[in-house]
Motif scaffolding. Structure first.
Motif, PDB file in Angstrom:
ATOM      1  N   GLY A  20       2.235  -0.852  -4.274  1.00  0.00           N
ATOM      2  CA  GLY A  20       2.663   0.590  -3.781  1.00  0.00           C
ATOM      3  C   GLY A  20       2.695   0.492  -2.442  1.00  0.00           C
ATOM      4  O   GLY A  20       3.738   1.215  -1.877  1.00  0.00           O
ATOM      5  N   TRP A  23       6.260  -1.277  -1.446  1.00  0.00           N
ATOM      6  CA  TRP A  23       7.367  -0.234  -1.991  1.00  0.00           C
ATOM      7  C   TRP A  23       7.420   0.873  -0.930  1.00  0.00           C
ATOM      8  O   TRP A  23       8.548   1.150  -0.391  1.00  0.00           O
ATOM      9  N   LYS A  24       6.219   1.466  -0.418  1.00  0.00           N
ATOM     10  CA  LYS A  24       6.553   2.296   0.731  1.00  0.00           C
ATOM     11  C   LYS A  24       7.046   1.959   2.029  1.00  0.00           C
ATOM     12  O   LYS A  24       8.011   2.486   2.529  1.00  0.00           O
ATOM     13  N   THR A  27      10.887   0.992   1.521  1.00  0.00           N
ATOM     14  CA  THR A  27      11.918   2.197   1.251  1.00  0.00           C
ATOM     15  C   THR A  27      11.880   3.094   2.523  1.00  0.00           C
ATOM     16  O   THR A  27      12.788   3.750   2.480  1.00  0.00           O
ATOM     17  N   SER A  29       9.967   5.568   2.791  1.00  0.00           N
ATOM     18  CA  SER A  29       9.876   6.992   2.332  1.00  0.00           C
ATOM     19  C   SER A  29       8.512   7.497   2.475  1.00  0.00           C
ATOM     20  O   SER A  29       7.608   6.793   3.227  1.00  0.00           O
ATOM     21  N   ARG A  31       4.557   8.877   2.339  1.00  0.00           N
ATOM     22  CA  ARG A  31       3.534   8.688   1.536  1.00  0.00           C
ATOM     23  C   ARG A  31       3.676   9.510   0.140  1.00  0.00           C
ATOM     24  O   ARG A  31       3.284   8.963  -0.931  1.00  0.00           O
ATOM     25  N   ARG A  32       3.784  10.709   0.370  1.00  0.00           N
ATOM     26  CA  ARG A  32       3.539  11.779  -0.855  1.00  0.00           C
ATOM     27  C   ARG A  32       4.780  11.306  -2.135  1.00  0.00           C
ATOM     28  O   ARG A  32       4.611  11.926  -3.059  1.00  0.00           O
ATOM     29  N   ASP A  33       5.877  10.423  -1.511  1.00  0.00           N
ATOM     30  CA  ASP A  33       6.943  10.105  -2.517  1.00  0.00           C
ATOM     31  C   ASP A  33       6.758   8.789  -3.422  1.00  0.00           C
ATOM     32  O   ASP A  33       7.626   8.162  -3.948  1.00  0.00           O
ATOM     33  N   VAL A  34       5.573   8.141  -2.906  1.00  0.00           N
ATOM     34  CA  VAL A  34       5.359   6.722  -3.887  1.00  0.00           C
ATOM     35  C   VAL A  34       5.296   7.105  -5.392  1.00  0.00           C
ATOM     36  O   VAL A  34       4.549   8.100  -5.660  1.00  0.00           O
ATOM     37  N   TYR A  38       1.975   3.378  -8.982  1.00  0.00           N
ATOM     38  CA  TYR A  38       1.060   2.701  -8.007  1.00  0.00           C
ATOM     39  C   TYR A  38      -0.109   3.431  -7.582  1.00  0.00           C
ATOM     40  O   TYR A  38      -1.068   2.916  -6.991  1.00  0.00           O
ATOM     41  N   TRP A  41      -1.025   8.756  -3.765  1.00  0.00           N
ATOM     42  CA  TRP A  41      -0.668   8.200  -2.548  1.00  0.00           C
ATOM     43  C   TRP A  41      -2.058   8.262  -1.539  1.00  0.00           C
ATOM     44  O   TRP A  41      -1.780   7.704  -0.579  1.00  0.00           O
ATOM     45  N   TYR A  45      -2.954   5.039   0.717  1.00  0.00           N
ATOM     46  CA  TYR A  45      -3.056   5.241   2.211  1.00  0.00           C
ATOM     47  C   TYR A  45      -4.630   4.880   2.704  1.00  0.00           C
ATOM     48  O   TYR A  45      -4.602   4.088   3.613  1.00  0.00           O
TER      49      TYR A  45
END
Length: 97
Positions: A20, A23-24, A27, A29, A31-34, A38, A41, A45
């Motif tokens: 996760g 991935w973050k 991308t 993106s 944090r809230r869009d993970v 995974y 968020w 974090y």
């Protein structure tokens, strides 16, 4: 008497959380869009921050870079394109607002 079991939520698998985090970062993106696969968020974090502060992520990156460099998979040539940079000269007597 309280039960001898653990309280709270079960701990997320470290590999899932690391995936996760990767991935973050890959991308870019928020944090809230993970994706939920995974974990939350907040959990990502928290683990990222802890591992960053204790130096684990830096050690992992250095080890991966050394391994890939030894295999010849890293090209250390870097090219910087400055066409998107705006530079202005401002006289020192001018006050910035």
């Amino acid at each position: 008497m309280p039960s001898s079991g653990t309280a709270g939520r079960p701990r997320l698998d470290d590999r899932v959380v690391l995936n996760g985090i990767v991935w973050k970062v890959r991308t870019g993106s928020a944090r809230r869009d993970v994706p939920e696969r995974y974990g939350s968020w907040q959990a990502l974090y928290t683990r990222f921050r802890r591992r960053d502060l204790d130096g684990t992520l830096s050690r992992m990156l250095r080890a991966i870079q050394a391994e890939r460099d030894a295999a010849g998979d890293i090209d250390w040539l870097v090219s910087v394109d400055s066409t998107g940079c705006a530079v202005r000269r401002v006289p020192s007597s001018l006050t910035m607002t």
